[in-house]
Write a protein that holds these residues in place. Structure first.
Motif, PDB file in Angstrom:
ATOM      1  N   ILE A   1     -54.445 -31.577   4.088  1.00 45.24           N
ATOM      2  CA  ILE A   1     -53.756 -32.855   3.938  1.00 45.24           C
ATOM      3  C   ILE A   1     -52.272 -32.632   4.191  1.00 45.24           C
ATOM      4  O   ILE A   1     -51.659 -31.730   3.611  1.00 45.24           O
ATOM      5  CB  ILE A   1     -53.993 -33.426   2.524  1.00 45.24           C
ATOM      6  CG1 ILE A   1     -55.491 -33.682   2.333  1.00 45.24           C
ATOM      7  CG2 ILE A   1     -53.197 -34.709   2.313  1.00 45.24           C
ATOM      8  CD1 ILE A   1     -55.851 -34.155   0.944  1.00 45.24           C
TER       9      ILE A   1
ATOM     10  N   THR B   1     -48.317 -36.948   3.156  1.00 49.16           N
ATOM     11  CA  THR B   1     -49.327 -37.594   2.318  1.00 49.16           C
ATOM     12  C   THR B   1     -49.290 -37.021   0.910  1.00 49.16           C
ATOM     13  O   THR B   1     -49.351 -37.761  -0.076  1.00 49.16           O
ATOM     14  CB  THR B   1     -50.732 -37.408   2.931  1.00 49.16           C
ATOM     15  OG1 THR B   1     -50.780 -38.046   4.203  1.00 49.16           O
ATOM     16  CG2 THR B   1     -51.801 -38.007   2.031  1.00 49.16           C
ATOM     17  N   VAL B   2     -49.175 -35.707   0.803  1.00 46.06           N
ATOM     18  CA  VAL B   2     -49.104 -35.061  -0.509  1.00 46.06           C
ATOM     19  C   VAL B   2     -47.901 -35.581  -1.294  1.00 46.06           C
ATOM     20  O   VAL B   2     -48.012 -35.938  -2.472  1.00 46.06           O
ATOM     21  CB  VAL B   2     -49.033 -33.528  -0.366  1.00 46.06           C
ATOM     22  CG1 VAL B   2     -48.776 -32.878  -1.723  1.00 46.06           C
ATOM     23  CG2 VAL B   2     -50.322 -32.986   0.238  1.00 46.06           C
TER      24      VAL B   2
ATOM     25  N   LEU C   1     -48.585 -39.127  -2.558  1.00 46.77           N
ATOM     26  CA  LEU C   1     -49.506 -39.183  -3.693  1.00 46.77           C
ATOM     27  C   LEU C   1     -48.813 -38.747  -4.975  1.00 46.77           C
ATOM     28  O   LEU C   1     -48.996 -39.357  -6.040  1.00 46.77           O
ATOM     29  CB  LEU C   1     -50.729 -38.296  -3.431  1.00 46.77           C
ATOM     30  CG  LEU C   1     -51.602 -38.683  -2.235  1.00 46.77           C
ATOM     31  CD1 LEU C   1     -52.771 -37.715  -2.100  1.00 46.77           C
ATOM     32  CD2 LEU C   1     -52.105 -40.113  -2.353  1.00 46.77           C
TER      33      LEU C   1
ATOM     34  N   MET D   1     -52.734 -41.891  -8.590  1.00 45.96           N
ATOM     35  CA  MET D   1     -52.873 -40.974  -7.464  1.00 45.96           C
ATOM     36  C   MET D   1     -54.221 -41.163  -6.765  1.00 45.96           C
ATOM     37  O   MET D   1     -54.294 -41.182  -5.525  1.00 45.96           O
ATOM     38  CB  MET D   1     -52.727 -39.527  -7.922  1.00 45.96           C
ATOM     39  CG  MET D   1     -52.871 -38.512  -6.790  1.00 45.96           C
ATOM     40  SD  MET D   1     -52.730 -36.780  -7.305  1.00 45.96           S
ATOM     41  CE  MET D   1     -50.945 -36.614  -7.478  1.00 45.96           C
ATOM     42  N   GLU D   2     -55.281 -41.306  -7.548  1.00 45.31           N
ATOM     43  CA  GLU D   2     -56.611 -41.499  -6.966  1.00 45.31           C
ATOM     44  C   GLU D   2     -56.654 -42.749  -6.090  1.00 45.31           C
ATOM     45  O   GLU D   2     -57.140 -42.726  -4.960  1.00 45.31           O
ATOM     46  CB  GLU D   2     -57.650 -41.604  -8.084  1.00 45.31           C
ATOM     47  CG  GLU D   2     -59.067 -41.827  -7.559  1.00 45.31           C
ATOM     48  CD  GLU D   2     -60.003 -42.403  -8.595  1.00 45.31           C
ATOM     49  OE1 GLU D   2     -61.224 -42.227  -8.450  1.00 45.31           O
ATOM     50  OE2 GLU D   2     -59.518 -43.073  -9.542  1.00 45.31           O
TER      51      GLU D   2
ATOM     52  N   ALA E   1     -54.702 -42.291  -2.879  1.00 42.38           N
ATOM     53  CA  ALA E   1     -55.429 -41.442  -1.933  1.00 42.38           C
ATOM     54  C   ALA E   1     -56.536 -42.225  -1.240  1.00 42.38           C
ATOM     55  O   ALA E   1     -56.712 -42.142  -0.011  1.00 42.38           O
ATOM     56  CB  ALA E   1     -56.005 -40.233  -2.665  1.00 42.38           C
ATOM     57  N   GLU E   2     -57.278 -43.006  -2.004  1.00 40.76           N
ATOM     58  CA  GLU E   2     -58.367 -43.774  -1.407  1.00 40.76           C
ATOM     59  C   GLU E   2     -57.845 -44.847  -0.464  1.00 40.76           C
ATOM     60  O   GLU E   2     -58.473 -45.157   0.555  1.00 40.76           O
ATOM     61  CB  GLU E   2     -59.222 -44.375  -2.526  1.00 40.76           C
ATOM     62  CG  GLU E   2     -60.036 -43.311  -3.254  1.00 40.76           C
ATOM     63  CD  GLU E   2     -60.700 -43.822  -4.515  1.00 40.76           C
ATOM     64  OE1 GLU E   2     -60.371 -44.943  -4.951  1.00 40.76           O
ATOM     65  OE2 GLU E   2     -61.533 -43.080  -5.070  1.00 40.76           O
TER      66      GLU E   2
ATOM     67  N   LEU F   1     -58.735 -41.310   2.078  1.00 41.79           N
ATOM     68  CA  LEU F   1     -59.201 -40.054   1.510  1.00 41.79           C
ATOM     69  C   LEU F   1     -60.258 -40.327   0.437  1.00 41.79           C
ATOM     70  O   LEU F   1     -60.408 -41.456  -0.034  1.00 41.79           O
ATOM     71  CB  LEU F   1     -58.034 -39.280   0.911  1.00 41.79           C
ATOM     72  CG  LEU F   1     -56.931 -38.892   1.909  1.00 41.79           C
ATOM     73  CD1 LEU F   1     -55.722 -38.319   1.173  1.00 41.79           C
ATOM     74  CD2 LEU F   1     -57.458 -37.894   2.937  1.00 41.79           C
TER      75      LEU F   1
ATOM     76  N   CYS G   1     -61.990 -38.934  -3.376  1.00 43.48           N
ATOM     77  CA  CYS G   1     -61.596 -38.238  -4.598  1.00 43.48           C
ATOM     78  C   CYS G   1     -62.779 -38.099  -5.540  1.00 43.48           C
ATOM     79  O   CYS G   1     -63.723 -38.890  -5.500  1.00 43.48           O
ATOM     80  CB  CYS G   1     -60.502 -39.022  -5.339  1.00 43.48           C
ATOM     81  SG  CYS G   1     -59.017 -39.385  -4.400  1.00 43.48           S
TER      82      CYS G   1
ATOM     83  N   ILE H   1     -59.196 -34.005  -3.973  1.00 47.33           N
ATOM     84  CA  ILE H   1     -58.903 -34.993  -2.934  1.00 47.33           C
ATOM     85  C   ILE H   1     -59.140 -34.356  -1.570  1.00 47.33           C
ATOM     86  O   ILE H   1     -58.802 -33.190  -1.342  1.00 47.33           O
ATOM     87  CB  ILE H   1     -57.437 -35.467  -3.020  1.00 47.33           C
ATOM     88  CG1 ILE H   1     -57.115 -35.987  -4.428  1.00 47.33           C
ATOM     89  CG2 ILE H   1     -57.137 -36.529  -1.963  1.00 47.33           C
ATOM     90  CD1 ILE H   1     -55.638 -36.295  -4.634  1.00 47.33           C
TER      91      ILE H   1
ATOM     92  N   LYS I   1     -60.595 -35.434   2.866  1.00 43.15           N
ATOM     93  CA  LYS I   1     -61.265 -36.357   3.776  1.00 43.15           C
ATOM     94  C   LYS I   1     -62.750 -36.318   3.487  1.00 43.15           C
ATOM     95  O   LYS I   1     -63.366 -35.247   3.471  1.00 43.15           O
ATOM     96  CB  LYS I   1     -60.991 -35.972   5.227  1.00 43.15           C
ATOM     97  CG  LYS I   1     -61.582 -36.952   6.228  1.00 43.15           C
ATOM     98  CD  LYS I   1     -61.211 -36.576   7.653  1.00 43.15           C
ATOM     99  CE  LYS I   1     -61.826 -37.568   8.639  1.00 43.15           C
ATOM    100  NZ  LYS I   1     -61.488 -37.207  10.046  1.00 43.15           N
TER     101      LYS I   1
END
Length: 260
Positions: A27, A31-32, A35, A128-129, A132-133, A137, A139, A170, A172
Motif C-alpha cells: 500500500i 494512502t498509509v 489512513l 481507519m477501517e 480504507a474501504e 481496500l 479490512c 488492511i 487489496k
C-alpha cells in the motif's frame, strides 16, 4: 418501508465486510498517511489523546501475531496495526509537569479512564477501517491477537499504562465474501426506552436465525453458519469466558491500571 438514502460514504458503510485474504501488493505511502491521519481525526473524549497505534512492518512480528491469533492471513496483511490504550504518554506529560504518576493520585489509570480510552481506540480504528474501504481496500478487525495478551504486550514492548485492544489488517481484497446478514432494526434499535416484553423483542428471531443459517462464511465454505440463537447459547454456556476474564483483569493490573 422507507427507502435508504445513498451516497459514497453510506454505501461504503452498508457494504463493509471482513476480508481475510489479501493480494500481495504494498500500500503506497500516501494512502498509509491518509489512513493514519483519518484515525487521528476520530472523536476523542475530553481530548486526552489516550490511544496509540503500532504499525507492524517486521515480518517476524507479523508471523508471531498470526500464531497468537491462529490466523495465518495476519502474517500476509500488507498493512497491519495494533491499536492500544495509551495513558503512558499522558503519564509522561503529567510527570514532566510535577505530577507523581506512580501514586493513587494519578487518576488516568482508573477503570473509568481505561474504559474511556478503550472507546476512543475503537472510534479511531473504525475511522481507519471505513477510510480504507472507501479507497477500495479490504479490512478485518482482529480480536484474535488478544488470545495471549502477555505475549502480545511483550512482543510490542508495551510500557506501563498501555493495553492492547484490537488489531486491524488492511490490503487489496483477494476475495469477495457475501454480506453477512443483520437482524431487523426492530430487534436492535428502539424508541425512547428498551422493550419491556421479551416476546416482542424476539418476534423476528426465527426469521433471522434462518437467514443466518443460509449464510456461508468463506472460512468454512462447505457448511452454512450456525443460527444466531445457536451461537448465543454456545457462548452463553462457555465456561472458558471466566478464565479469559480473570486473565484479562490480572494483565490489566500488571500494566498499572486500577480496574478491580
Amino acid at each position: 418501508m422507507p427507502n435508504l438514502r445513498h451516497n459514497e460514504t453510506i454505501d461504503t458503510l452498508l457494504n463493509r465486510r471482513s476480508i481475510r485474504a489479501f493480494c500481495n501488493e504494498a500500500i503506497d505511502e500516501n494512502t498509509v498517511a491518509t489512513l493514519e491521519t483519518v484515525a487521528q481525526r476520530a472523536a476523542c473524549s475530553q481530548f486526552l489523546n489516550d490511544w496509540s497505534a503500532i504499525k507492524i512492518t517486521d515480518s517476524s512480528i507479523k508471523q508471531k501475531l498470526s500464531e497468537i491469533g491462529n490466523q495465518m492471513y495476519i502474517a500476509t496483511a500488507p498493512l497491519l496495526y495494533v491499536f492500544i490504550i495509551d495513558q503512558h504518554r499522558n503519564a509522561a506529560i503529567a510527570r514532566k509537569n510535577g505530577v507523581d504518576a506512580d501514586t493513587d493520585e494519578f487518576m488516568l489509570k482508573t477503570r473509568y479512564r481505561f474504559t474511556q480510552a478503550q472507546n476512543d481506540v475503537i472510534l479511531a480504528l473504525h475511522a481507519m477501517e471505513t477510510a480504507a474501504e472507501s479507497l477500495g481496500l479490504g479490512c478485518v478487525i482482529l480480536g484474535s491477537i488478544l488470545n495471549s495478551r502477555t505475549q502480545l504486550i511483550d512482543i510490542l514492548n508495551l510500557p506501563e499504562y498501555t493495553y492492547p485492544v484490537l488489531g486491524l489488517a488492511i490490503g487489496k481484497p483477494a476475495q469477495n465474501p457475501e454480506l453477512k446478514p443483520r437482524m431487523s432494526t426492530k430487534m436492535q434499535i428502539f424508541e425512547n426506552r428498551y422493550p419491556a416484553d421479551d416476546a416482542e423483542l424476539l418476534e423476528n428471531i426465527a426469521d433471522f436465525d434462518a437467514r443466518v443459517h443460509q449464510y456461508y462464511d468463506l472460512r468454512n465454505a462447505s457448511r452454512p453458519v450456525d443460527a444466531l440463537s445457536a451461537q448465543i447459547v454456545a457462548l452463553a454456556t462457555d465456561n472458558s469466558a471466566k478464565k479469559h476474564e480473570a486473565e484479562d483483569v490480572e494483565q490489566v493490573a500488571r500494566q498499572g491500571f486500577n480496574v478491580a
